[in-house]
Scaffold this motif. Sequence first.
Motif, mmCIF file in Angstrom:
data_model
loop_
_atom_site.group_PDB
_atom_site.id
_atom_site.type_symbol
_atom_site.label_atom_id
_atom_site.label_comp_id
_atom_site.label_asym_id
_atom_site.label_seq_id
_atom_site.Cartn_x
_atom_site.Cartn_y
_atom_site.Cartn_z
ATOM 1 N N VAL A 168 0.873 -1.176 0.000
ATOM 2 C CA VAL A 168 0.000 0.000 0.000
ATOM 3 C C VAL A 168 0.911 1.226 0.000
ATOM 4 N N PHE A 169 0.597 2.179 -0.866
ATOM 5 C CA PHE A 169 1.528 3.275 -1.084
ATOM 6 C C PHE A 169 1.172 4.513 -0.270
ATOM 7 N N GLN A 170 2.127 5.445 -0.273
ATOM 8 C CA GLN A 170 1.989 6.675 0.495
ATOM 9 C C GLN A 170 0.767 7.477 0.059
ATOM 10 N N LYS A 171 0.680 7.677 -1.271
ATOM 11 C CA LYS A 171 -0.466 8.409 -1.793
ATOM 12 C C LYS A 171 -1.455 7.373 -2.316
ATOM 13 N N PRO A 172 -2.734 7.473 -1.919
ATOM 14 C CA PRO A 172 -3.694 6.488 -2.432
ATOM 15 C C PRO A 172 -3.641 6.459 -3.962
ATOM 16 N N ASN A 173 -3.545 5.270 -4.533
ATOM 17 C CA ASN A 173 -3.432 5.190 -5.997
ATOM 18 C C ASN A 173 -4.431 4.213 -6.592
ATOM 19 N N PRO A 174 -5.738 4.432 -6.343
ATOM 20 C CA PRO A 174 -6.711 3.552 -7.000
ATOM 21 C C PRO A 174 -6.589 3.704 -8.509
ATOM 22 N N PHE A 175 -6.899 2.623 -9.240
ATOM 23 C CA PHE A 175 -6.892 2.718 -10.695
ATOM 24 C C PHE A 175 -8.096 3.541 -11.130
ATOM 25 N N PRO A 176 -7.994 4.208 -12.272
ATOM 26 C CA PRO A 176 -9.154 4.963 -12.753
ATOM 27 C C PRO A 176 -10.224 4.023 -13.314
ATOM 28 N N LYS A 177 -10.686 3.136 -12.456
ATOM 29 C CA LYS A 177 -11.729 2.170 -12.828
ATOM 30 C C LYS A 177 -12.776 2.205 -11.727
ATOM 31 N N GLU B 257 -14.034 -2.904 -9.989
ATOM 32 C CA GLU B 257 -12.915 -3.331 -10.823
ATOM 33 C C GLU B 257 -11.574 -3.155 -10.111
ATOM 34 N N ASN B 258 -11.470 -2.161 -9.254
ATOM 35 C CA ASN B 258 -10.244 -1.990 -8.491
ATOM 36 C C ASN B 258 -9.959 -3.220 -7.642
ATOM 37 N N LYS C 178 -15.900 -9.502 0.486
ATOM 38 C CA LYS C 178 -15.099 -9.872 1.651
ATOM 39 C C LYS C 178 -13.948 -8.870 1.845
ATOM 40 N N SER C 179 -13.300 -8.521 0.745
ATOM 41 C CA SER C 179 -12.157 -7.606 0.866
ATOM 42 C C SER C 179 -12.606 -6.230 1.337
ATOM 43 N N LEU C 180 -13.722 -5.759 0.770
ATOM 44 C CA LEU C 180 -14.209 -4.438 1.178
ATOM 45 C C LEU C 180 -14.665 -4.466 2.636
ATOM 46 N N ARG C 181 -15.255 -5.571 3.051
ATOM 47 C CA ARG C 181 -15.659 -5.682 4.461
ATOM 48 C C ARG C 181 -14.446 -5.636 5.368
ATOM 49 N N ARG C 182 -13.413 -6.416 5.018
ATOM 50 C CA ARG C 182 -12.220 -6.433 5.868
ATOM 51 C C ARG C 182 -11.573 -5.064 5.940
ATOM 52 N N ALA C 183 -11.675 -4.312 4.829
ATOM 53 C CA ALA C 183 -11.070 -2.983 4.830
ATOM 54 C C ALA C 183 -12.012 -1.947 5.428
ATOM 55 N N GLY C 184 -13.159 -2.418 5.927
ATOM 56 C CA GLY C 184 -14.096 -1.508 6.591
ATOM 57 C C GLY C 184 -14.725 -0.499 5.653
ATOM 58 N N LEU C 185 -14.843 -0.872 4.378
ATOM 59 C CA LEU C 185 -15.341 0.076 3.393
ATOM 60 C C LEU C 185 -16.691 -0.353 2.829
ATOM 61 N N TRP C 186 -17.075 -1.600 3.101
ATOM 62 C CA TRP C 186 -18.253 -2.181 2.453
ATOM 63 C C TRP C 186 -19.503 -1.340 2.658
ATOM 64 N N ARG D 291 -8.341 3.128 1.934
ATOM 65 C CA ARG D 291 -8.907 1.848 2.375
ATOM 66 C C ARG D 291 -9.236 0.970 1.176
ATOM 67 N N LEU D 292 -9.617 1.619 0.057
ATOM 68 C CA LEU D 292 -9.835 0.854 -1.172
ATOM 69 C C LEU D 292 -8.533 0.176 -1.605
ATOM 70 N N CYS D 293 -7.418 0.901 -1.482
ATOM 71 C CA CYS D 293 -6.132 0.319 -1.865
ATOM 72 C C CYS D 293 -5.766 -0.828 -0.936
ATOM 73 N N ILE D 294 -6.116 -0.695 0.350
ATOM 74 C CA ILE D 294 -5.858 -1.791 1.284
ATOM 75 C C ILE D 294 -6.734 -2.987 0.908
ATOM 76 N N ALA D 295 -8.006 -2.714 0.592
ATOM 77 C CA ALA D 295 -8.900 -3.796 0.179
ATOM 78 C C ALA D 295 -8.382 -4.473 -1.085
ATOM 79 N N ARG D 296 -7.860 -3.672 -1.977
ATOM 80 C CA ARG D 296 -7.320 -4.209 -3.227
ATOM 81 C C ARG D 296 -6.158 -5.156 -2.944
ATOM 82 N N ALA D 297 -5.315 -4.745 -1.977
ATOM 83 C CA ALA D 297 -4.176 -5.591 -1.624
ATOM 84 C C ALA D 297 -4.661 -6.874 -0.944
#
Lengths: 275, 465
Positions: free
Chosen positions: A113-122, A126-127, A150-158, A179-185
Motif C-alpha cells: 500500500v503506497f503513500q499516496k492512495p493510488n486507486p486505478f481509474p476504474k 474493478e479496483n 469480503k475484501s471491502l468488508r475487511r477494509a471496513g469500506l463495504w 482503504r480501497l487500496c488496502i482492500a485491493r491488496a
Amino acid sequence: MVTTLPATATMLPESELSDPQSGLIPKMSARSVSVYYGAKQAVDDVSIDIQTKYVTAFIGPSGCGKSTFLRALNRMNDTIPGARVDGEIMLDGEDIYRSGMDVVHLRARVGMVFQKPNPFPKSIYENIAYGPRIHGLAEGKAELDAIVEKSLRRAGLWEEVKDRLADSGTALSGGQQQRLCIARAIAVDPEVILMDEPCSALDPIATAKIEELIDELRGRYAIVIVTHSMQQAARVSQRTAFFHLGKMVEYGKTSDIFTNPREERTKDYITGRYG
Amino acid sequence: MSPSILLLLGLGLGLAGWLAARARAWNFRRDIRNEGKGGRLAALPSYHAWYVALWIVLPVLVFAIAWSFLAPQLVTGWVLSDPAAAGLPHFGFERRAILDEAASVALGSAPGVFNPLAEGLVEPYRLAFAKVRWIGIAATLVIGFLGGASAFLRLRPEFTARTRVERTIMTVLLMASLVAILTTLGILVSLVFETIRFFGMVSPLDFLLGTHWGPDPMGNPLNPDPSRYGAIPLFWGTIYIGAIIAMFVAIPLGLMSAIFLTQYASPRWRSVLKPALEILAGVPTVVYGYFAALTVAPAIRDAAQAIGIANASSESGLAAGLVMGVMIIPFVSSMADDSIAAVPQAMRDGSLAMGATTSETIRRVLIPAALPGIVAGVMLAISRAIGETMIVVMAAGAAANLTANPLEAMTTVTFQIVAMLTGEGSFDHPATLSAFALGFVLFLVTLALNFFALRVVKRFREAYE
Ligand SMILES: Nc1ncnc2c1ncn2[C@@H]1O[C@H](COP(=O)(O)OP(=O)(O)O)[C@@H](O)[C@H]1O
Ligand SMILES: [Mg+2]
C-alpha cells in the motif's frame, strides 16, 4: 489457511514478544541487506526478522532508507532502473532474490500500500477485482463478487460503498481511497502487507480509521508499516525498527524502543532531538 | 519602393528616442537626489527609454505595412493617368505585361523595353516611384517624430513607464497571435464565398449524395450536368484510404512503438528511437509519394497478379493507404507516448505491486487510463491523413471508383481539388469551383476532428491534475 479469531485472541504472549529469538519462525527475514541506486548506497547491511500477526513499524528521519528497504521486501525496487539489492531476504525460508523466483507470485504474497492512495481509474468493483482476475483466483462472477465483498468488508469500506460499486474509485475521499487500496491488496489473500506511510496524505479522522483497520488486520497478516509519526508507531505496532542513514540502529518491542531505547541515537530521535 | 528603408528609418528614430528618453530619466533621477527628500523614479530609466522607443517604432511599423500595400496602387494610379497610358489595350494579360515591363525598366531590373507601348511609360513609372519613395520617407519621419514627441512629453519622475511598456508588449504579442487566426478566417471566408457560387450552379444535394463524379470542364458552364458532380466516390475514397487502410497500419504500429518506447526501452534506446520516429514525420510527403508509386504500388500489383487477380491496376487505394499509414505512425505514436507517459507512475506501481506483469499493467491499467489521449491522437492522425495530397496524387489514381476493392484505383477529395484547379476549365466554370466546395467539406471535417480531439485531450489532462 488463515484463521478467523478475534483480534485480541491473536496477540502473542508478552514473553514471546520480548524475545526476538523465541521459537517463532519468522515470516520474512532479511540478512545483511544493502540496496544501491546506481553507485549510491541507500540501505546498509540491514538484518531483521518480521513475524506474522505483528505490526512492525519502520521509523527514522526521512531519506534514511525506510521506503527503499520496504520495497526490497517485495522486489518493487526491480522496477527502478539501476537499483540493486545485496544480501538475502527470505519469505518462509525461501530466498526471494534467487534466480527462478516468480516475482509475480511473490508480489501476490507480499502486497503493498503506497503513500499516496493510488486507486486505478476504474470502478470500485474493478479496483478490487483486478488482483483476483490477473491471478485467476475466482471461478465465475459469483466467486469474484464474494471476494470483492469480503475484501471491502475487511477494509471496513463495504458499508460506505456497497451501493455504488460501479462508481469510479478515484471519486472517493482520500481516506476511502486508501482503504480501497488496502482492500485491493487484501483481495489476493497476501501473507504480508507492506505499507509506506499510508496515512501521510490523510486527515486525522481518516488516519484514525486506517490505524484501527491496521489493528484489525494484524490478526491475519504480517504487516510492515513505514511511518514518520512516532505516535502512530507507538499506537499501531508491536515491533519497531529505527533506521538512520541507511542502517538499522535498533529493533525490538515497540514499548521498549519508546520507553527504554538501548541506543543513544534512538533516544535522540524519539525525544525529538533530530528528525 | 521597399518598406525596409522605412523600417530602418524607424529604428534609427527609435534609437534616438531611446537615448533621449534615458538621458531625460537620468536627469529626473539626479534632480530627486539633489532635492534630498527621498523618493525615487516610478520606473527605471531604461523603461522610460523603451516607452519612447516603442512609441516611435510601432507606429512606423504599422505605417510601413500599410504603405507597402498602398504604394503600388498609388504608383499604378499615377502612371495610368499619364497621357502615355492612353494607348494601352483595355483589359487582360497584355495590358498587365506591358505595365510590368515598364515598371521593371524603371526600377532598373530590366535593361530595356521590348514592347514599344511600354517605352512611353518608363518615365512616368520612374517619377511615380520617386514620388512614392519620398512621400514614404517624409511620412515615416513625421509619424516617428510625432509618436516620439508625444511619448517624450509624457515622461515625469512619477510616470509608470514600466507598466506601460508591459502593456504594450502584451498588445504586440496578442496581435502576433491573431495573425494566424485571422488568416484562417480569411481562408474560410473565401472558401465559403466560392462554395456558395458553386452551389448556385449545382445543388448541394446532388453534390453530397450523388455517386458519379466526372465534371466536364469543357461543358457549358451555364448549364452543368448535376449528375456528374456526385462527390460520394471521393468521400469514400478519402475515408477508405485515409481513415481505414492507413489507420490499419498506423494505429497498431504507432501504439506498439509508443508502448515499447515508454515501457520497455532503456533510456539509450529511447533517446535514439524517439527522434528517429519523429524524423519520419518530417520527411516531405512527395518522397512517400515516390515510394508508394514506384515501389509499393507495382509490388502490390505483381503480388495480386501472382495470386491470380489478372486485372489488378498499377495504381491502387491499397498502395496509397499503406504508405500513408507509415507516414502517419509518428503522429499516433507521439500522442500515445505522451498520454501513456502522463499516466502517473503510481498507477503503474500499484499494478506491479499487485503482482501484474508489465504487459498486464499496460493492457489493463495504462492503456485504459491513456485511452482518451490515444483516441485524440488517432483523430488528429486521421485529419492529417484525409488532408494528405501528394501520396494519393502519385499512387491512388484519378478514377473515381466507388468500390471496396483496395486493389482498384480510387481517388480522393484532395486529388480532385488539385485536378479541378489545374484543369482546363476557366475560373468560373462549375468544374473549377467544385474544388472549393470539396475544400470546404474537407476543411469542416478536419476542423471538427481537431476540435473534438483537442477537447478530449483537455478533459484527459484535467483528470490527472
Ligand atoms: N529512485 C531513486 N533513485 C535514486 N535514489 C533514490 C531513489 N529513491 C530513493 N533514493 C535515495 O535513497 C535514499 C533513501 O530514500 P528512501 O528509502 O525513500 O528514504 P525514506 O523512505 O526513509 O525517506 C535517499 O537518499 C534517496 O534520495
Ligand atoms: Mg519514504
